[in-house]
Scaffold this active site. Structure first.
Site, PDB file in Angstrom:
ATOM      1  N   GLU A  61      30.438  15.905 -84.923  1.00 20.20           N
ATOM      2  CA  GLU A  61      30.407  14.469 -85.650  1.00 20.20           C
ATOM      3  C   GLU A  61      31.705  13.401 -85.238  1.00 20.20           C
ATOM      4  O   GLU A  61      31.131  12.401 -85.017  1.00 20.20           O
ATOM      5  CB  GLU A  61      30.464  14.647 -87.271  1.00 20.20           C
ATOM      6  CG  GLU A  61      30.697  13.230 -88.157  1.00 20.20           C
ATOM      7  CD  GLU A  61      29.426  12.576 -88.190  1.00 20.20           C
ATOM      8  OE1 GLU A  61      28.488  12.930 -87.450  1.00 20.20           O
ATOM      9  OE2 GLU A  61      29.402  11.657 -89.300  1.00 20.20           O
ATOM     10  N   THR A  81      27.895   2.510 -86.263  1.00 25.11           N
ATOM     11  CA  THR A  81      28.939   2.788 -87.416  1.00 25.11           C
ATOM     12  C   THR A  81      29.920   1.720 -87.163  1.00 25.11           C
ATOM     13  O   THR A  81      30.592   1.127 -87.834  1.00 25.11           O
ATOM     14  CB  THR A  81      29.283   4.454 -87.721  1.00 25.11           C
ATOM     15  OG1 THR A  81      28.165   4.925 -88.067  1.00 25.11           O
ATOM     16  CG2 THR A  81      30.415   4.387 -88.844  1.00 25.11           C
TER      17      THR A  81
HETATM   18  N1  HSE Z   1      31.656   6.402 -94.273  1.00 27.98           N
HETATM   19  C1  HSE Z   1      31.068   5.843 -93.275  1.00 27.98           C
HETATM   20  C2  HSE Z   1      31.011   4.251 -93.106  1.00 27.98           C
HETATM   21  C3  HSE Z   1      30.153   6.215 -92.441  1.00 27.98           C
HETATM   22  O1  HSE Z   1      30.584   3.679 -94.056  1.00 27.98           O
HETATM   23  O2  HSE Z   1      31.605   3.659 -92.289  1.00 27.98           O
HETATM   24  C4  HSE Z   1      29.420   7.630 -92.455  1.00 27.98           C
HETATM   25  O3  HSE Z   1      30.864   8.455 -92.133  1.00 27.98           O
END
Ligand code: HSE
Length: 307
Positions: free
Chosen positions: A130, A181
């Site tokens: 990941e 992301t």
């Molecule tokens: N929590 C992360 C974010 C996405 O919202 O950027 C998944 O890891």
């Protein structure tokens, strides 16, 4: 001795509005499959093929093979591995595509080699994969993908299973665009106002306490995103309109799934879940935008061996 195993792995919703980088849940749908085969090239991991997405086939550039190799190495490289990946969860969808692959890979290696590790012990290896995809070691998708249910990942790396509101139905809308992301994190402020942080902490606590009380309605009410969602909403096509439509259909809560573009909408019965689905479908068709819709529930089981 098994020569191959087939694994199912779930999509996940990270953050759940209140627990940025800390909370996530597994979904019954969508999910995807991976076949992990034993080979004679000890320590070598190869990707045989990837169906359903154009991803890098090089083993050092792929989440699943990196996660598989990490676990294989820790087990002493007793064999080699070949992965056949069937992607149903599109990369960049916000519903845990890379986590599903990482989870499937480590569960596959664990099963194939009869290593006997518990799902929670597989988290660090899945996170190795990941981290390659997201650039960060957040377990908010990986932990629920491995353990099922709603999982709280604490900053020091512990995980805690939170009781699932049994009356929750989840409608997931995936508009067919990709949001990285890193881009969705790029729009977030470096500093958070103290009042906002305090409010968010209170909503997070309210959600968790309602889950422990088994009160699905109050748990949904607690899902207020005052810290992250407001900054990201502009990245999601028609976010405000879809929220209104979902609310009109009976959604009690909802927001951005992970870093988007998928959104999720919580209702408390099948009739409302169907109304939300129908209303969103009608709206998205009127906008001529490709999308996928899932009517699903929170999965109690994480990635696991298929018959
Ligand atoms: N929590 C992360 C974010 C996405 O919202 O950027 C998944 O890891």
């Amino acid at each position: 001795m098994k020569n191959q195993v087939k694994i199912w792995s779930p999509a996940t919703i990270a953050n759940l509005n209140v627990g940025f980088d800390a909370l996530g849940c597994a979904l019954e749908a969508p999910g995807e499959e991976m076949i992990v085969r034993r080979t004679e090239d000890n320590g070598v991991v190869r990707i045989a093929r990837i169906h359903g997405a154009s991803l890098d086939l090089r083993a050092d550039r792929n989440v699943a093979s990196i996660a598989a190799k990490s676990l294989l190495e820790s087990l002493g490289n007793p064999c080699g591995l070949e992965l056949e990946i069937h992607k149903s969860i599109q990369p960049g969808s916000g519903i845990g595509s890379s986590a599903a692959s990482a989870a499937a890979a480590v569960v596959g290696v664990n099963e194939l080699l009869n290593a006997g590790l518990r799902p929670v012990e597989l988290i660090p290896y899945a996170l190795d994969g990941e981290a390659f995809a997201s650039g960060a070691r957040h377990a908010d998708n990986v932990a629920p993908a491995l353990l099922g249910g709603i999982i709280l990942s604490t900053p020091e790396g512990q995980v805690q299973s939170i009781p699932i509101p049994t009356d929750w139905h989840v409608t997931v809308l995936h508009p067919q665009i990709e949001i990285r992301t890193s881009d969705a994190r790029g729009v977030l402020p470096a500093q958070v106002d103290l009042n906002v942080a305090a409010q968010q902490a209170a909503w997070f606590a309210s959600f968790v306490s309602a889950c422990y009380e088994g009160d699905g309605s109050r748990a949904a009410l607690g899902l207020e995103d005052v810290m992250v969602g407001p900054h990201r909403a502009k990245l999601i096509p028609f976010f405000d309109e879809i929220r209104e439509i979902a609310r009109g259909g009976g959604a009690r809560a909802g927001g951005i799934s992970g870093s988007g573009p998928s959104t999720f909408w919580i209702s408390l019965n099948t009739e409302d879940a169907q109304s939300i689905r129908d209303a969103i479908e009608l709206f998205m068709r009127s906008k001529s935008m490709d999308f996928k819709l899932y009517s699903t529930r929170i999965a109690t089981q994480g990635a696991h061996l298929m018959p």
